[in-house]
Design an enzyme around this catalytic site. Structure first.
Site, PDB file in Angstrom:
ATOM      1  N   LYS A  14       0.783  -1.062   0.093  1.00  0.00           N
ATOM      2  CA  LYS A  14      -0.019   0.067   0.063  1.00  0.00           C
ATOM      3  C   LYS A  14       0.778   1.062  -0.025  1.00  0.00           C
ATOM      4  O   LYS A  14       2.008   1.389   0.593  1.00  0.00           O
ATOM      5  CB  LYS A  14      -0.824   0.073   1.307  1.00  0.00           C
ATOM      6  CG  LYS A  14      -2.074   0.851   1.156  1.00  0.00           C
ATOM      7  CD  LYS A  14      -3.207   0.038   0.302  1.00  0.00           C
ATOM      8  CE  LYS A  14      -4.586   0.761   0.369  1.00  0.00           C
ATOM      9  NZ  LYS A  14      -5.827  -0.018  -0.273  1.00  0.00           N
ATOM     10  N   GLY A  46     -21.640   5.712   4.637  1.00  0.00           N
ATOM     11  CA  GLY A  46     -20.705   6.291   3.721  1.00  0.00           C
ATOM     12  C   GLY A  46     -21.198   5.622   2.445  1.00  0.00           C
ATOM     13  O   GLY A  46     -21.226   4.394   2.181  1.00  0.00           O
ATOM     14  N   VAL A  47     -21.689   6.574   1.446  1.00  0.00           N
ATOM     15  CA  VAL A  47     -22.330   6.100  -0.077  1.00  0.00           C
ATOM     16  C   VAL A  47     -21.529   7.086  -0.958  1.00  0.00           C
ATOM     17  O   VAL A  47     -22.053   7.477  -1.762  1.00  0.00           O
ATOM     18  CB  VAL A  47     -23.755   6.538   0.161  1.00  0.00           C
ATOM     19  CG1 VAL A  47     -24.413   5.484   1.001  1.00  0.00           C
ATOM     20  CG2 VAL A  47     -23.992   8.043   0.650  1.00  0.00           C
ATOM     21  N   GLY A  48     -20.130   6.880  -0.603  1.00  0.00           N
ATOM     22  CA  GLY A  48     -19.430   7.265  -1.853  1.00  0.00           C
ATOM     23  C   GLY A  48     -18.939   6.314  -3.071  1.00  0.00           C
ATOM     24  O   GLY A  48     -20.155   5.842  -3.608  1.00  0.00           O
ATOM     25  N   VAL A  77     -17.959   3.302  -3.394  1.00  0.00           N
ATOM     26  CA  VAL A  77     -18.487   1.909  -3.210  1.00  0.00           C
ATOM     27  C   VAL A  77     -19.773   1.978  -2.751  1.00  0.00           C
ATOM     28  O   VAL A  77     -20.666   1.092  -3.182  1.00  0.00           O
ATOM     29  CB  VAL A  77     -17.372   1.198  -2.443  1.00  0.00           C
ATOM     30  CG1 VAL A  77     -18.000  -0.321  -2.269  1.00  0.00           C
ATOM     31  CG2 VAL A  77     -16.295   0.968  -2.890  1.00  0.00           C
ATOM     32  N   GLY A  78     -20.007   2.795  -1.785  1.00  0.00           N
ATOM     33  CA  GLY A  78     -21.600   2.798  -0.888  1.00  0.00           C
ATOM     34  C   GLY A  78     -22.642   2.941  -2.004  1.00  0.00           C
ATOM     35  O   GLY A  78     -23.474   2.310  -1.755  1.00  0.00           O
ATOM     36  N   HIS A  79     -22.544   3.753  -2.980  1.00  0.00           N
ATOM     37  CA  HIS A  79     -23.751   4.123  -3.562  1.00  0.00           C
ATOM     38  C   HIS A  79     -24.024   2.974  -4.571  1.00  0.00           C
ATOM     39  O   HIS A  79     -25.171   2.564  -4.758  1.00  0.00           O
ATOM     40  CB  HIS A  79     -23.458   5.510  -4.333  1.00  0.00           C
ATOM     41  CG  HIS A  79     -22.738   5.396  -5.701  1.00  0.00           C
ATOM     42  ND1 HIS A  79     -21.444   5.529  -5.844  1.00  0.00           N
ATOM     43  CD2 HIS A  79     -23.072   5.335  -6.903  1.00  0.00           C
ATOM     44  CE1 HIS A  79     -21.147   5.355  -6.904  1.00  0.00           C
ATOM     45  NE2 HIS A  79     -22.205   5.559  -7.723  1.00  0.00           N
TER      46      HIS A  79
END
Length: 366
Positions: free
Chosen positions: A91, A191-193, A195-197
């Site tokens: 990473k 969290g709907v960024g 990935v979340g959305h």
């Protein structure tokens, strides 16, 4: 997996002496002309070249950035092992606010540092970096994935990340309730960024009741405008305490499962896309003691890394989706191992991943 944190001396002790260390290489990168300050951490190359994204974040201190890189790299070793990939874990983190300091010159400088590792590390997108950024990095480094289709890449990996989390959630439902269907289940997504959305779309398509929260109002509004039936709460604290919550999906930054959140969590399943959800050792046992089934984060959120790994061999979406669909079976196998060994699922996943890395290392004479 145990997080590392603290002062620089603590980081060095963890790196060289503790069970949570064992990293093969840590590279500190600086390019004063562009303002680049970055850390590249390679935890293991036992299974192959280390693969993991680049996080661009305004860390409060350099020690915090190093600690995060170490944690995330170690997590990628386990994730890639459980995903069945021929890659180890690595990473990178770039220190600074991407909205303020991200430039083409900085990304090219970063790409040169990655290239200097000669293929030991393959990078991709993460928090604060996007497909367009990887296109720039790729100009300086051939070992770059997550590029746009126009530049020979696979594009946005969040699509398959969300799909994999959805499969892990279905497996959790199968294990706990005897039926993989999420229809009429209430799922809280924090969290709907990126990935979340996408996860919300899968859940709604199956007939689940969805409640969301996000620190960014624009992310919430995007969902609310498209799906008025989706519930919205002000913050994660309210979300995790909702009456009737069946599944909690943490999809933002790590540490969501901690001494404050676990005692008040009403859901019976935790399955989300965020990395490093367990704030410290022992949280996995606290969840088990409360009868909450935890789907290990690095297992269920592996869809994205499956996608970027495939990009190295000529991307095929259908092939990747078929591999990501196997997260359902992998998750069920972890729950079965946990039951057989009398340990929490997180510990069972660690054992399976460590066994694969150990066997690979032994084969290579390590």
């Amino acid at each position: 997996m145990t997080d590392v944190s603290g002062a620089p001396a603590d980081v060095l002790h963890t790196l060289f002496h503790s069970d949570q260390g064992g990293h093969e290489q840590v590279v500190l990168c600086q390019d004063r002309a562009s303002g680049l300050r970055a850390v590249i951490a390679l935890h293991s190359t036992a299974l192959g070249p280390a693969l993991g994204g680049t996080r661009f974040y305004p860390y409060a201190t350099e020690a915090e950035a190093v600690a995060d890189a170490l944690n995330l790299a170690r997590g990628m070793s386990y994730k890639n092992a459980m995903a069945g990939l021929d890659h180890g874990g690595g990473k990178a983190v770039i220190i600074g606010d991407p909205d303020v300091i991200k430039t083409e010159e900085l990304l090219l400088a970063y790409g040169r540092f990655v290239a200097s590792l000669g293929g030991r590390y393959v990078t991709a997108c993460d928090v604060g970096t996007y497909v367009a950024d990887m296109d720039v990095v790729a100009r300086a480094c051939r070992w770059t994935t997550g590029r746009s289709p126009e530049n020979g890449g696979a594009g946005d990996s969040s699509v398959l990340t969300a799909f994999g989390v959805y499969q892990g959630m279905r497996a959790s439902a199968q294990h706990l309730w005897g039926d993989p269907s999420l229809r009429d289940r209430t799922v809280g997504v924090a969290g709907v960024g990126k990935v979340g959305h996408h996860l919300v779309e899968h859940l709604l398509a199956e007939g689940a009741r969805v409640v969301i929260t996000d620190v960014r109002q624009e992310a919430v509004q995007r969902i609310a405008d498209k799906h008025p039936s989706v519930g919205v709460v002000a913050d994660t604290e309210r979300l995790i305490g909702l009456d009737g919550l069946d599944v909690y999906a943490p999809c933002a930054l790590g540490g969501a499962l901690n001494d404050d959140s676990v005692p008040v969590l009403t859901a019976k399943i935790v399955c989300g896309a965020a990395n490093n959800q367990l704030a410290h050792p022992g949280v996995e046992k606290d969840l088990a003691d409360r009868g909450i089934l935890y789907a290990p984060d690095y297992v269920v959120n592996a869809g994205g890394v499956i996608q970027v790994a495939d990009e190295l061999h000529g991307f095929d979406f259908d092939r990747c989706k078929a591999k990501a669909a196997k997260i359902f079976d992998t998750t069920l196998a972890i729950f079965a191992r946990a039951k057989a060994d009398g340990i929490p699922p997180a510990a069972a996943a660690d054992r399976i991943a460590e066994q694969r890395m150990h066997e690979a290392g032994r084969t290579q004479g390590r």
